[in-house]
Design a protein around this motif. Structure first.
Motif, PDB file in Angstrom:
ATOM      1  N   PRO A   1       0.775  -1.251   0.000  1.00 17.15           N
ATOM      2  CA  PRO A   1       0.000   0.000   0.000  1.00 17.15           C
ATOM      3  C   PRO A   1       0.802   1.294   0.000  1.00 17.15           C
ATOM      4  O   PRO A   1       0.239   2.361  -0.201  1.00 17.15           O
ATOM      5  CB  PRO A   1      -0.797  -0.105   1.314  1.00 17.15           C
ATOM      6  CG  PRO A   1       0.095  -0.882   2.221  1.00 17.15           C
ATOM      7  CD  PRO A   1       0.877  -1.830   1.341  1.00 17.15           C
ATOM      8  N   TYR A   2       2.124   1.220   0.230  1.00 13.10           N
ATOM      9  CA  TYR A   2       2.900   2.433   0.525  1.00 13.10           C
ATOM     10  C   TYR A   2       2.728   3.533  -0.525  1.00 13.10           C
ATOM     11  O   TYR A   2       2.720   4.707  -0.204  1.00 13.10           O
ATOM     12  CB  TYR A   2       4.385   2.067   0.682  1.00 13.10           C
ATOM     13  CG  TYR A   2       5.217   3.176   1.283  1.00 13.10           C
ATOM     14  CD1 TYR A   2       5.182   3.446   2.645  1.00 13.10           C
ATOM     15  CD2 TYR A   2       6.059   3.964   0.493  1.00 13.10           C
ATOM     16  CE1 TYR A   2       5.948   4.469   3.208  1.00 13.10           C
ATOM     17  CE2 TYR A   2       6.830   4.981   1.040  1.00 13.10           C
ATOM     18  CZ  TYR A   2       6.764   5.222   2.398  1.00 13.10           C
ATOM     19  OH  TYR A   2       7.520   6.234   2.952  1.00 13.10           O
TER      20      TYR A   2
ATOM     21  N   THR B   1       0.863  -7.174   8.711  1.00  9.78           N
ATOM     22  CA  THR B   1       1.617  -8.358   8.304  1.00  9.78           C
ATOM     23  C   THR B   1       2.047  -9.190   9.519  1.00  9.78           C
ATOM     24  O   THR B   1       1.964  -8.737  10.666  1.00  9.78           O
ATOM     25  CB  THR B   1       2.810  -7.967   7.408  1.00  9.78           C
ATOM     26  OG1 THR B   1       3.673  -7.079   8.120  1.00  9.78           O
ATOM     27  CG2 THR B   1       2.326  -7.298   6.127  1.00  9.78           C
TER      28      THR B   1
ATOM     29  N   ASN C   1       4.984 -10.459  10.306  1.00  9.02           N
ATOM     30  CA  ASN C   1       6.404 -10.461  10.692  1.00  9.02           C
ATOM     31  C   ASN C   1       6.709  -9.447  11.805  1.00  9.02           C
ATOM     32  O   ASN C   1       5.901  -8.562  12.096  1.00  9.02           O
ATOM     33  CB  ASN C   1       7.272 -10.162   9.469  1.00  9.02           C
ATOM     34  CG  ASN C   1       7.014  -8.778   8.897  1.00  9.02           C
ATOM     35  OD1 ASN C   1       5.873  -8.302   8.892  1.00  9.02           O
ATOM     36  ND2 ASN C   1       8.048  -8.115   8.438  1.00  9.02           N
TER      37      ASN C   1
ATOM     38  N   GLY D   1       8.823  -7.008  11.766  1.00  9.70           N
ATOM     39  CA  GLY D   1       8.949  -5.658  11.223  1.00  9.70           C
ATOM     40  C   GLY D   1       7.622  -4.929  11.057  1.00  9.70           C
ATOM     41  O   GLY D   1       7.602  -3.714  10.817  1.00  9.70           O
ATOM     42  N   ALA D   2       6.507  -5.649  11.178  1.00 10.20           N
ATOM     43  CA  ALA D   2       5.191  -5.008  11.114  1.00 10.20           C
ATOM     44  C   ALA D   2       5.099  -3.876  12.131  1.00 10.20           C
ATOM     45  O   ALA D   2       4.414  -2.870  11.916  1.00 10.20           O
ATOM     46  CB  ALA D   2       4.091  -6.033  11.379  1.00 10.20           C
TER      47      ALA D   2
ATOM     48  N   ASP E   1       7.311  -1.733  12.943  1.00 14.58           N
ATOM     49  CA  ASP E   1       8.100  -0.535  12.634  1.00 14.58           C
ATOM     50  C   ASP E   1       7.244   0.642  12.159  1.00 14.58           C
ATOM     51  O   ASP E   1       7.457   1.773  12.572  1.00 14.58           O
ATOM     52  CB  ASP E   1       9.177  -0.851  11.583  1.00 14.58           C
ATOM     53  CG  ASP E   1      10.310  -1.686  12.175  1.00 14.58           C
ATOM     54  OD1 ASP E   1      10.586  -1.523  13.376  1.00 14.58           O
ATOM     55  OD2 ASP E   1      10.895  -2.499  11.439  1.00 14.58           O
ATOM     56  N   PHE E   2       6.288   0.354  11.250  1.00 18.08           N
ATOM     57  CA  PHE E   2       5.504   1.463  10.686  1.00 18.08           C
ATOM     58  C   PHE E   2       3.987   1.251  10.770  1.00 18.08           C
ATOM     59  O   PHE E   2       3.237   2.214  10.790  1.00 18.08           O
ATOM     60  CB  PHE E   2       5.907   1.696   9.218  1.00 18.08           C
ATOM     61  CG  PHE E   2       7.379   1.921   9.023  1.00 18.08           C
ATOM     62  CD1 PHE E   2       8.012   3.018   9.603  1.00 18.08           C
ATOM     63  CD2 PHE E   2       8.148   1.030   8.277  1.00 18.08           C
ATOM     64  CE1 PHE E   2       9.386   3.223   9.441  1.00 18.08           C
ATOM     65  CE2 PHE E   2       9.517   1.225   8.101  1.00 18.08           C
ATOM     66  CZ  PHE E   2      10.137   2.327   8.690  1.00 18.08           C
ATOM     67  N   GLN E   3       3.528   0.017  10.797  1.00 14.05           N
ATOM     68  CA  GLN E   3       2.093  -0.248  10.653  1.00 14.05           C
ATOM     69  C   GLN E   3       1.255   0.233  11.842  1.00 14.05           C
ATOM     70  O   GLN E   3       0.041   0.353  11.741  1.00 14.05           O
ATOM     71  CB  GLN E   3       1.865  -1.740  10.373  1.00 14.05           C
ATOM     72  CG  GLN E   3       2.456  -2.169   9.031  1.00 14.05           C
ATOM     73  CD  GLN E   3       2.547  -3.672   8.853  1.00 14.05           C
ATOM     74  OE1 GLN E   3       1.788  -4.430   9.464  1.00 14.05           O
ATOM     75  NE2 GLN E   3       3.475  -4.120   8.019  1.00 14.05           N
TER      76      GLN E   3
ATOM     77  N   ALA F   1      10.385  -1.907  -0.685  1.00 14.43           N
ATOM     78  CA  ALA F   1       9.262  -1.186  -0.086  1.00 14.43           C
ATOM     79  C   ALA F   1       9.355  -1.292   1.434  1.00 14.43           C
ATOM     80  O   ALA F   1       9.699  -2.344   1.966  1.00 14.43           O
ATOM     81  CB  ALA F   1       7.945  -1.771  -0.588  1.00 14.43           C
ATOM     82  N   PRO F   2       9.059  -0.201   2.164  1.00 10.87           N
ATOM     83  CA  PRO F   2       9.307  -0.185   3.607  1.00 10.87           C
ATOM     84  C   PRO F   2       8.179  -0.720   4.476  1.00 10.87           C
ATOM     85  O   PRO F   2       8.385  -0.932   5.673  1.00 10.87           O
ATOM     86  CB  PRO F   2       9.510   1.305   3.892  1.00 10.87           C
ATOM     87  CG  PRO F   2       8.658   1.996   2.883  1.00 10.87           C
ATOM     88  CD  PRO F   2       8.656   1.119   1.666  1.00 10.87           C
ATOM     89  N   TYR F   3       6.984  -0.931   3.915  1.00  8.75           N
ATOM     90  CA  TYR F   3       5.791  -1.180   4.751  1.00  8.75           C
ATOM     91  C   TYR F   3       5.969  -2.302   5.759  1.00  8.75           C
ATOM     92  O   TYR F   3       5.468  -2.248   6.869  1.00  8.75           O
ATOM     93  CB  TYR F   3       4.588  -1.459   3.838  1.00  8.75           C
ATOM     94  CG  TYR F   3       3.261  -1.423   4.567  1.00  8.75           C
ATOM     95  CD1 TYR F   3       2.674  -0.216   4.930  1.00  8.75           C
ATOM     96  CD2 TYR F   3       2.582  -2.601   4.897  1.00  8.75           C
ATOM     97  CE1 TYR F   3       1.463  -0.168   5.603  1.00  8.75           C
ATOM     98  CE2 TYR F   3       1.371  -2.561   5.565  1.00  8.75           C
ATOM     99  CZ  TYR F   3       0.805  -1.348   5.917  1.00  8.75           C
ATOM    100  OH  TYR F   3      -0.394  -1.312   6.588  1.00  8.75           O
ATOM    101  N   MET F   4       6.687  -3.355   5.399  1.00 11.36           N
ATOM    102  CA  MET F   4       6.835  -4.517   6.292  1.00 11.36           C
ATOM    103  C   MET F   4       8.012  -4.401   7.265  1.00 11.36           C
ATOM    104  O   MET F   4       8.284  -5.329   8.028  1.00 11.36           O
ATOM    105  CB  MET F   4       6.907  -5.810   5.465  1.00 11.36           C
ATOM    106  CG  MET F   4       5.595  -6.099   4.729  1.00 11.36           C
ATOM    107  SD  MET F   4       5.633  -7.616   3.720  1.00 11.36           S
ATOM    108  CE  MET F   4       5.641  -8.875   4.990  1.00 11.36           C
ATOM    109  N   GLY F   5       8.728  -3.301   7.216  1.00 14.89           N
ATOM    110  CA  GLY F   5       9.728  -3.027   8.252  1.00 14.89           C
ATOM    111  C   GLY F   5      11.043  -3.763   8.122  1.00 14.89           C
ATOM    112  O   GLY F   5      11.367  -4.364   7.087  1.00 14.89           O
TER     113      GLY F   5
ATOM    114  N   SER G   1      12.099  -7.230   6.590  1.00 15.57           N
ATOM    115  CA  SER G   1      11.816  -7.391   5.161  1.00 15.57           C
ATOM    116  C   SER G   1      12.943  -6.797   4.312  1.00 15.57           C
ATOM    117  O   SER G   1      13.041  -7.069   3.117  1.00 15.57           O
ATOM    118  CB  SER G   1      10.483  -6.740   4.797  1.00 15.57           C
ATOM    119  OG  SER G   1      10.555  -5.335   4.877  1.00 15.57           O
TER     120      SER G   1
END
Lengths: 278, 278
Positions: free
Chosen positions: A124-125, A148, A150, A152-153, A155-157, B123-127, B130
Motif C-alpha cells: 500500500p505504501y 503483516t 512479521n 517488522g510489522a 516498525d511502521f504499521q 518497499a518499507p511497509y513490512m519493516g 523485510s
C-alpha cells in the motif's frame, strides 16, 4: 473467480485453506533434484495431494525468481497446471507488487493476462494509483497488505495519525475501501496478530482476509476463526512450510496431503461452529 | 560497486544520470518486432548509445514480467550484457520488493546472486526484517522507497505520527538508518517533490538518493540538484520515457543517445555549480 464462487468452494470443501507454494530448490526432496524442472514436479505432486482439502493456492514469487527465468517458467507451468486440472482453485500470486500507475498496469498485465492468476498481493505504501490498475479486471482481485505477520510489522504499521487517531494499518483498510469493493479486494492480516482481527473486522466486515502465519510462524487457527470469520467465512488461511515440507522423503506428497486434510478437518469444525453449513 | 567507485564514475562521466529501461513490448519501434527477443535488442542499442553519458541503468521489472518467463530471459540477457560490456555502470533492479525475512532472502538471492544487480528497490511497509536480508551482501545496495513521485504518495506517506510529529516518509528515512549505512542504502525520493528534498537532506545528509520523475512526470533537474545534491553528488536522477522513446523510428538509439547527452551536459554544469570537479 467471484466472491460467490469462492464461498461455494469453501462450503463444498469445508475448507478455507490456502497452500503456500514457497518452493525452495534447496529444500525439496533429494530424489527430485536430477529431474527436469524439479520445482514444477514438486508443485504438481503437492497440488494433486492437497487439492481436495484446499480452496486456494499461493506461489510466492521470491522462490521462483531466485531461479531466474527458469523459475518463472516453473511458475507458469504450475499456474497452467492448476488452471487446467483444478479450475475451482483460487490462484494467488504472492508478489507484493506496487509501483506508479502506468507501471502497476504492467504488473496487472503480467499476473492477470500473461499468467492466469485470480489475485495478486499488493503493497500500500505508494497509494491509490499504484493499486487501481489491478482493479479494472473483472473477477480478479488484489490482496492489499494491511497488518503483516512479521516482526517488522511493528516498525511502521502501528504509527498513529495525529489528525484522527488512526493507526497506519487501519488507515490502509479504511481508505482503500474507496478504491475497490469486497468483490475485488482482500487484505493480508497476519495470524500472529489474531487479537487484532477484531479491530480489522470493525473496519472491513465484509472483505475476505488472507491470513498467513498459522503454523511455522506461530499463529493459532482457532483464534483466527474466532476473531476473523464472518457470515461468508471471509478467511483464506495460508500454510506453506507446515504442508509442503511435512516430509522430505519420497512420500512428501502424501504427507503434505495428510497435513492439509488435518487442517481441513479443523476448519470443517470451525465453519460448523460459526453456523456455516454445507 | 561501493560509494567511492560510484562517485568516481560520476566525476569521470560528469553525469548522475540513470537510464530507466522501462521497455514495453507495445512501444518499441516497429522494425524490431519481427526479430528474436526484440526487448533485448532494443535495450542493447539503448545501452550502447547512452552508456557514455550515464552512470546507472535501471530496468523496471514490471515491463519484463508482463512478457512472462521470456521477459525474465530478456532481463537476464540485458543484465549480462551490461555486466560484460560496461562493468562500471551501476545496475538497479527496480522491483520494489519486500516480504517477511526468510522470503526477502530469496529475493536477495534472485537479484544479487542469480542476476548480477548492484541494487534493488525495496518497499518499507513490512519493516526491518523485510529489508535486512538484502544488506548482508558486500557492495550491494537497497534503495528504499521513502517519498515517491506519484499522486498516491499523498495517501499514506504524509501521515504525521502523534507521538513525535514525524511524517511517515521521514520516519522511514530515520528508522531505516539503523538497518544499514550510506554504503549500502539509498532512498527513492521523487523529483515531483523537489522542495521536499531539503527536509530529506536534513535527515539523510550522506545517503545517495534515486530520484525518478524528471521529464515525463514533470520534475525539474535544476530544483533536484539545488535541494538534493551533497558534496559527493548523492544523486542518481532517473529518466526513462524521455530517453528510451525519444524516437520511435529506426534511429531510436541515436535519439536516445542525444537525449542522454543533453541531460549529461546539464548535469556537468550542475556538478560544476556545486563545486564537484573532474
Amino acid at each position: 473467480m467471484n466472491q460467490d464462487q469462492l464461498f461455494e468452494q469453501i462450503k463444498k470443501k469445508r475448507s478455507f485453506l490456502c497452500v503456500g507454494l514457497d518452493t525452495d530448490m534447496k529444500k525439496i526432496p533429494g530424489h527430485l533434484s536430477g529431474k527436469a524442472d524439479p520445482v514444477f514436479i514438486f508443485n504438481k505432486e503437492i497440488i494433486d495431494a492437497t487439492a481436495p482439502y484446499t480452496v486456494a493456492c499461493k506461489p510466492n514469487l521470491a522462490f521462483y525468481e531466485s531461479n531466474g527465468w527458469e523459475g518463472w517458467q516453473s511458475l507458469e507451468k504450475t499456474v497452467n497446471y492448476v488452471r487446467t486440472a483444478y479450475p475451482d482453485i483460487f490462484l494467488i500470486a504472492d508478489a507484493k507488487r506496487g509501483d506508479i500507475g502506468n507501471t502497476s498496469q504492467l504488473y496487472a498485465r503480467a499476473f492477470f493476462e500473461k499468467l492466469g492468476f485470480d489475485a495478486v498481493t499488493t503493497a500500500p505504501y505508494m497509494g491509490e494509483d499504484s493499486v487501481k490498475p489491478f482493479l479494472t479486471y473483472p473477477d480478479k482481485w488484489i490482496i492489499l497488505l494491511a497488518l503483516t505477520s512479521n516482526r517488522g510489522a511493528a516498525d511502521f504499521q502501528f504509527i498513529r495519525d495525529e489528525k484522527d487517531g488512526e493507526l497506519l494499518f487501519e488507515k490502509v483498510l479504511r481508505i482503500s475501501q474507496d478504491w475497490g469493493t469486497p468483490e475485488n479486494m482482500m487484505y493480508v492480516v497476519g495470524a500472529t496478530q489474531a487479537e487484532k482481527l477484531k479491530e480489522v473486522r470493525q473496519i472491513v466486515p465484509d472483505h475476505f482476509l488472507l491470513v498467513p502465519g498459522v503454523g511455522a510462524q506461530g499463529g493459532s487457527l482457532k483464534e483466527v476463526a474466532r476473531y476473523g470469520m464472518n457470515r461468508r467465512c471471509g478467511l483464506l488461511v495460508n500454510s506453506s512450510r507446515g504442508i509442503i515440507y511435512a516430509s522430505s522423503g519420497k512420500d512428501f506428497a502424501s504427507h503434505a496431503g495428510s497435513a492439509a486434510r488435518q487442517i481441513r478437518d479443523e476448519m470443517d469444525q470451525l465453519l460448523d461452529d460459526h453456523g456455516i453449513g454445507k
